[in-house]
Scaffold this active site. Structure first.
Site, PDB file in Angstrom:
ATOM      1  N   ARG A  46      79.819  53.921  15.162  1.00 10.87           N
ATOM      2  CA  ARG A  46      79.083  54.762  14.427  1.00 10.87           C
ATOM      3  C   ARG A  46      78.459  55.920  15.464  1.00 10.87           C
ATOM      4  O   ARG A  46      78.870  55.606  16.858  1.00 10.87           O
ATOM      5  CB  ARG A  46      78.172  54.305  13.627  1.00 10.87           C
ATOM      6  N   ALA A  48      78.264  60.320  15.277  1.00 14.54           N
ATOM      7  CA  ALA A  48      79.512  61.158  14.635  1.00 14.54           C
ATOM      8  C   ALA A  48      80.583  61.549  15.794  1.00 14.54           C
ATOM      9  O   ALA A  48      81.844  61.240  15.255  1.00 14.54           O
ATOM     10  CB  ALA A  48      78.631  62.716  14.539  1.00 14.54           C
ATOM     11  N   GLN A 194      69.294  51.578  15.121  1.00 16.43           N
ATOM     12  CA  GLN A 194      70.344  52.271  16.306  1.00 16.43           C
ATOM     13  C   GLN A 194      69.354  52.537  17.554  1.00 16.43           C
ATOM     14  O   GLN A 194      69.886  52.295  18.640  1.00 16.43           O
ATOM     15  CB  GLN A 194      70.875  53.535  15.884  1.00 16.43           C
ATOM     16  N   ASP A 235      74.696  65.033  13.162  1.00 11.13           N
ATOM     17  CA  ASP A 235      76.089  64.508  12.380  1.00 11.13           C
ATOM     18  C   ASP A 235      76.741  65.897  11.775  1.00 11.13           C
ATOM     19  O   ASP A 235      77.869  65.746  11.752  1.00 11.13           O
ATOM     20  CB  ASP A 235      75.696  63.607  11.213  1.00 11.13           C
ATOM     21  N   ASN A 245      70.943  64.896  10.469  1.00 10.38           N
ATOM     22  CA  ASN A 245      71.031  63.657  11.490  1.00 10.38           C
ATOM     23  C   ASN A 245      70.402  62.507  10.681  1.00 10.38           C
ATOM     24  O   ASN A 245      70.154  62.614   9.575  1.00 10.38           O
ATOM     25  CB  ASN A 245      70.514  64.178  12.840  1.00 10.38           C
ATOM     26  N   LYS A 246      70.258  61.428  11.706  1.00  8.42           N
ATOM     27  CA  LYS A 246      69.727  60.055  11.036  1.00  8.42           C
ATOM     28  C   LYS A 246      68.215  60.209  10.273  1.00  8.42           C
ATOM     29  O   LYS A 246      67.600  60.921  10.816  1.00  8.42           O
ATOM     30  CB  LYS A 246      69.598  59.208  12.416  1.00  8.42           C
TER      31      LYS A 246
HETATM   32  O1  MRU Z   1      74.774  56.207  10.850  1.00  9.92           O
HETATM   33  P1  MRU Z   1      75.034  56.453  12.283  1.00  9.92           P
HETATM   34  O2  MRU Z   1      74.497  55.697  13.139  1.00  9.92           O
HETATM   35  O3  MRU Z   1      76.645  56.942  12.359  1.00  9.92           O
HETATM   36  O4  MRU Z   1      74.130  57.974  12.512  1.00  9.92           O
HETATM   37  C1  MRU Z   1      74.255  58.569  13.717  1.00  9.92           C
HETATM   38  C2  MRU Z   1      73.283  59.671  14.017  1.00  9.92           C
HETATM   39  O5  MRU Z   1      72.735  60.093  13.102  1.00  9.92           O
HETATM   40  C3  MRU Z   1      73.382  60.210  15.229  1.00  9.92           C
HETATM   41  O6  MRU Z   1      72.132  60.618  15.674  1.00  9.92           O
HETATM   42  C4  MRU Z   1      74.312  61.306  15.476  1.00  9.92           C
HETATM   43  O7  MRU Z   1      75.683  60.823  15.028  1.00  9.92           O
HETATM   44  C5  MRU Z   1      74.415  61.908  16.617  1.00  9.92           C
HETATM   45  S1  MRU Z   1      75.519  60.707  17.744  1.00  9.92           S
HETATM   46  C6  MRU Z   1      75.881  61.677  19.158  1.00  9.92           C
END
Ligand code: MRU
Length: 342
Positions: A46, A48, A194, A235, A245-246
């Site tokens: 996971r 992006a 995460q 993302d 983003n998350k």
């Molecule tokens: O659901 P996820 O774990 O894929 O979400 C990831 C995020 O939101 C990260 O902050 C984002 O992808 C940036 S990664 C460099």
């Protein structure tokens, strides 16, 4: 640590299974498109840019898989689309599949295996380029950090979320490499954790000072003066600078604004989606309620209670101090700085 790689011996994409970190380092092997889609959807991998890199290798497996089909080009289109559509929010996913398909335009391949060989080179380059870009971004972002700073981050935007090195954590790594002492506050990031599981795991391995806090401690920590800067990943970034983003990032940005704390986003251009004019048009993934409902397979909710499990939120551009990219730090107005940097 190489957490994503393609084994030529096995003809498999091998992923460090992020569902089990930090308790165990288990490897997940993808043999075909179905495995890749599963790994993306279940968050074996996971983040992006890491999703994009894995999707590129996934295209190689798809090309191998269709070798005995008469109309293999058509079958391959279907499979690459399945990969591109496996998660809706991260721009890097569709970006990587498009980069792979663009690379074969106007080229002739006698078989899908010939194409798979060509694609493997492309995927390796997408992977290597992502690491290079993260290091460049790290260099730009590190100049924003002072010796002794405490940086809050949300989710995991480190090596595990990218091809390697990281976006937001890449900035921290670069600052530490410059000799600065940096402490990271990792918000735990319910429900997949995460921050607690992955950001803390990476930083501990690198010997970087990290402290984990509950998501709901964020405003309190800022109020107590314990946070100097916030740096998060992204993302998808819309043409006006709104950032997906998350889930929880928007709340962190609001609290940072209230306390006058600079809020930076670190992301490569593969995360920008200029076709999407503003954040409200970015598709937000809605994941299974079970991620919220269960902790370690134990239900923590009364039977039948509804759950919201939006995986991402939108931080409006006005709350963002700057966007750290491989071409430097974009400033407001973002419509202009994004349009000018292609
Ligand atoms: O659901 P996820 O774990 O894929 O979400 C990831 C995020 O939101 C990260 O902050 C984002 O992808 C940036 S990664 C460099």
């Amino acid at each position: 640590m190489e957490h994503i790689y393609f084994s030529k011996q096995k003809n498999k994409l091998i992923l460090l299974d992020q569902r089990y970190l930090p308790l165990k380092e288990e490897w997940f092997e993808c043999s075909d498109t179905k495995d890749v889609v599963y790994a993306l959807q279940e968050m074996v991998v996971r983040g992006a840019p890491a999703i994009g890199v894995s999707a590129a290798y996934g295209c190689v497996l798809a090309a191998m898989e269709v070798q005995s089909i008469n109309d293999w080009q058509k079958a391959l289109n279907i499979k690459t689309r399945q990969i591109a559509e496996s998660r809706p929010t991260a721009a890097n996913l569709a970006w990587a599949v498009k980069a792979m398909t663009d690379a074969i335009k106007d080229k002739y391949f006698a078989s899908s295996l010939e194409m798979a060989d060509f694609w493997l080179e492309q995927a390796l380059e997408i992977h290597a380029q992502d690491i290079r870009i993260n290091k460049i971004m790290g260099g730009y972002g590190a100049d924003l950090l002072n010796d002794g700073d405490t940086v809050m981050t949300h989710c995991n935007a480190g090596a595990l979320a990218t091809g390697g090195y990281g976006t937001a954590l890449g900035v921290v790594r670069a600052a530490v490499e410059q000799g600065k002492k940096i402490r990271v506050i990792a918000n735990e990031t319910r429900p997949f954790l995460q921050g607690a599981r992955l950001t803390a795991y990476e930083l501990v391995r690198d010997g970087i000072d990290v402290v984990v806090a509950c998501d709901n401690a964020c405003a309190h920590l800022m109020q107590k003066g314990l946070v100097d800067k916030v740096i998060v990943g992204a993302d998808r970034i819309a043409a006006n600078g709104d950032v997906a983003n998350k889930i929880g990032t928007y709340g962190v940005a609001l609290a940072a604004d209230r306390h006058g704390i600079p809020f930076y986003v670190a992301a490569p251009f593969s995360t920008f989606d200029r076709e999407v004019l503003s954040g409200d048009l970015i598709p937000i993934e809605n994941r299974t309620p079970d991620e919220v409902r269960f902790i370690n397979n134990v239900s923590i909710l009364p039977q039948g209670v509804e759950v919201y499990n939006f995986a991402f939120d939108i931080t409006p551009a006005e709350l963002i101090t700057g966007i750290i990219t491989e071409k430097g730090i974009l400033k407001k107005p973002f419509e202009r700085s994004i349009a000018e940097n292609r």
